[in-house]
Design a protein around this motif. Structure first.
Motif, PDB file in Angstrom:
ATOM      1  N   MET A 198       0.842  -1.179   0.000  1.00  0.00           N
ATOM      2  CA  MET A 198       0.000   0.000   0.000  1.00  0.00           C
ATOM      3  C   MET A 198       0.892   1.249   0.000  1.00  0.00           C
ATOM      4  O   MET A 198       1.954   1.259   0.594  1.00  0.00           O
ATOM      5  N   ASN A 199       0.419   2.286  -0.651  1.00  0.00           N
ATOM      6  CA  ASN A 199       1.158   3.530  -0.772  1.00  0.00           C
ATOM      7  C   ASN A 199       1.158   4.265   0.564  1.00  0.00           C
ATOM      8  O   ASN A 199       0.113   4.652   1.085  1.00  0.00           O
TER       9      ASN A 199
ATOM     10  N   ILE B  62      -1.669   6.964   3.042  1.00  0.00           N
ATOM     11  CA  ILE B  62      -1.900   6.793   4.482  1.00  0.00           C
ATOM     12  C   ILE B  62      -1.452   8.048   5.233  1.00  0.00           C
ATOM     13  O   ILE B  62      -2.141   8.542   6.127  1.00  0.00           O
ATOM     14  N   GLY B  63      -0.290   8.576   4.867  1.00  0.00           N
ATOM     15  CA  GLY B  63       0.222   9.794   5.502  1.00  0.00           C
ATOM     16  C   GLY B  63      -0.682  10.986   5.289  1.00  0.00           C
ATOM     17  O   GLY B  63      -0.942  11.763   6.217  1.00  0.00           O
TER      18      GLY B  63
ATOM     19  N   LEU C  91       0.211  19.321   0.939  1.00  0.00           N
ATOM     20  CA  LEU C  91       0.279  17.925   0.493  1.00  0.00           C
ATOM     21  C   LEU C  91       1.105  17.770  -0.785  1.00  0.00           C
ATOM     22  O   LEU C  91       1.736  16.732  -0.988  1.00  0.00           O
ATOM     23  N   ILE C  92       1.120  18.781  -1.629  1.00  0.00           N
ATOM     24  CA  ILE C  92       1.860  18.651  -2.887  1.00  0.00           C
ATOM     25  C   ILE C  92       3.374  18.691  -2.690  1.00  0.00           C
ATOM     26  O   ILE C  92       4.115  18.271  -3.562  1.00  0.00           O
ATOM     27  N   SER C  93       3.821  19.167  -1.537  1.00  0.00           N
ATOM     28  CA  SER C  93       5.260  19.281  -1.304  1.00  0.00           C
ATOM     29  C   SER C  93       5.867  18.031  -0.668  1.00  0.00           C
ATOM     30  O   SER C  93       7.065  17.992  -0.414  1.00  0.00           O
ATOM     31  N   TRP C  94       5.050  17.017  -0.414  1.00  0.00           N
ATOM     32  CA  TRP C  94       5.561  15.800   0.215  1.00  0.00           C
ATOM     33  C   TRP C  94       6.382  14.989  -0.778  1.00  0.00           C
ATOM     34  O   TRP C  94       5.995  14.801  -1.921  1.00  0.00           O
ATOM     35  N   ASP C  95       7.505  14.467  -0.305  1.00  0.00           N
ATOM     36  CA  ASP C  95       8.277  13.516  -1.097  1.00  0.00           C
ATOM     37  C   ASP C  95       7.676  12.125  -0.924  1.00  0.00           C
ATOM     38  O   ASP C  95       6.808  11.910  -0.069  1.00  0.00           O
ATOM     39  N   LYS C  96       8.147  11.195  -1.708  1.00  0.00           N
ATOM     40  CA  LYS C  96       7.654   9.825  -1.595  1.00  0.00           C
ATOM     41  C   LYS C  96       8.105   9.250  -0.258  1.00  0.00           C
ATOM     42  O   LYS C  96       9.282   9.307   0.102  1.00  0.00           O
ATOM     43  N   ILE C  97       7.162   8.702   0.480  1.00  0.00           N
ATOM     44  CA  ILE C  97       7.439   8.117   1.787  1.00  0.00           C
ATOM     45  C   ILE C  97       7.742   6.631   1.576  1.00  0.00           C
ATOM     46  O   ILE C  97       6.939   5.900   0.999  1.00  0.00           O
ATOM     47  N   LEU C  98       8.893   6.208   2.100  1.00  0.00           N
ATOM     48  CA  LEU C  98       9.356   4.843   1.843  1.00  0.00           C
ATOM     49  C   LEU C  98       9.290   3.931   3.063  1.00  0.00           C
ATOM     50  O   LEU C  98       9.377   2.711   2.923  1.00  0.00           O
TER      51      LEU C  98
ATOM     52  N   LEU D 280       7.298   8.115   7.542  1.00  0.00           N
ATOM     53  CA  LEU D 280       5.895   8.528   7.615  1.00  0.00           C
ATOM     54  C   LEU D 280       5.620   9.290   8.903  1.00  0.00           C
ATOM     55  O   LEU D 280       5.046  10.386   8.881  1.00  0.00           O
ATOM     56  N   ILE D 281       6.073   8.748  10.018  1.00  0.00           N
ATOM     57  CA  ILE D 281       5.866   9.400  11.322  1.00  0.00           C
ATOM     58  C   ILE D 281       6.606  10.730  11.374  1.00  0.00           C
ATOM     59  O   ILE D 281       6.066  11.735  11.858  1.00  0.00           O
ATOM     60  N   GLU D 282       7.806  10.757  10.848  1.00  0.00           N
ATOM     61  CA  GLU D 282       8.598  11.990  10.847  1.00  0.00           C
ATOM     62  C   GLU D 282       7.933  13.082  10.017  1.00  0.00           C
ATOM     63  O   GLU D 282       7.831  14.236  10.458  1.00  0.00           O
ATOM     64  N   VAL D 283       7.473  12.740   8.839  1.00  0.00           N
ATOM     65  CA  VAL D 283       6.838  13.728   7.962  1.00  0.00           C
ATOM     66  C   VAL D 283       5.558  14.258   8.591  1.00  0.00           C
ATOM     67  O   VAL D 283       5.311  15.466   8.591  1.00  0.00           O
ATOM     68  N   ILE D 284       4.740  13.374   9.151  1.00  0.00           N
ATOM     69  CA  ILE D 284       3.493  13.813   9.788  1.00  0.00           C
ATOM     70  C   ILE D 284       3.795  14.726  10.967  1.00  0.00           C
ATOM     71  O   ILE D 284       3.145  15.761  11.143  1.00  0.00           O
ATOM     72  N   ALA D 285       4.798  14.388  11.769  1.00  0.00           N
ATOM     73  CA  ALA D 285       5.147  15.213  12.935  1.00  0.00           C
ATOM     74  C   ALA D 285       5.633  16.594  12.508  1.00  0.00           C
ATOM     75  O   ALA D 285       5.213  17.616  13.072  1.00  0.00           O
ATOM     76  N   VAL D 286       6.503  16.649  11.516  1.00  0.00           N
ATOM     77  CA  VAL D 286       7.055  17.937  11.070  1.00  0.00           C
ATOM     78  C   VAL D 286       5.958  18.798  10.447  1.00  0.00           C
ATOM     79  O   VAL D 286       5.830  19.994  10.756  1.00  0.00           O
ATOM     80  N   LYS D 287       5.152  18.209   9.571  1.00  0.00           N
ATOM     81  CA  LYS D 287       4.092  18.973   8.908  1.00  0.00           C
ATOM     82  C   LYS D 287       3.045  19.457   9.919  1.00  0.00           C
ATOM     83  O   LYS D 287       2.548  20.581   9.810  1.00  0.00           O
TER      84      LYS D 287
END
Length: 115
Positions: free
Chosen positions: A1-2, A6-7, A68-75, A80-87
């Protein structure tokens, strides 16, 4: 799943909850604050507070959606947790800056606006 999908979902749920909760608190407490700034103009106080709330919702929810358009691909889940926390932290900081900016503008210019 992408993981990006989810993020996005988790991020939008968290930030929308925070925005709505903070908006309700500021709206309820803002009535008292604005009423002190503009005595004997209850209708104007209510309308001013409603306009501030609508502008707050539109600006913050729109900003959340635009980020949302500035997110890089989450691997990974860690990323995922880091990006959600920072944003989410950026949104919370933006909300606080806007809140203090609104208080500054209201206290500095409200008397000029009602005369």
């Amino acid at each position: 799943m992408n993981l990006n999908i989810i993020g996005y979902s988790i991020y939008l749920l968290i930030t929308t909850f925070i925005i709505i909760k903070v908006g309700k608190i500021c709206y309820q407490n803002g009535n008292i604050y604005v009423a002190e700034l503009i005595p004997e103009h209850e209708d104007l106080c209510q309308k001013t507070n409603q306009i501030l709330l609508v502008g707050y919702y539109l600006l913050n929810i729109g900003y959340c959606a635009m980020t949302l358009i500035s997110w890089d691909k989450i691997l990974s889940i860690n990323q995922l947790i880091e990006v959600i926390a920072v944003k989410s932290a950026i949104i919370i900081c933006t909300i606080s800056v806007l809140h203090y900016f609104n208080i500054f503008i209201l206290t500095k210019y409200i008397q000029k606006l009602i005369q």
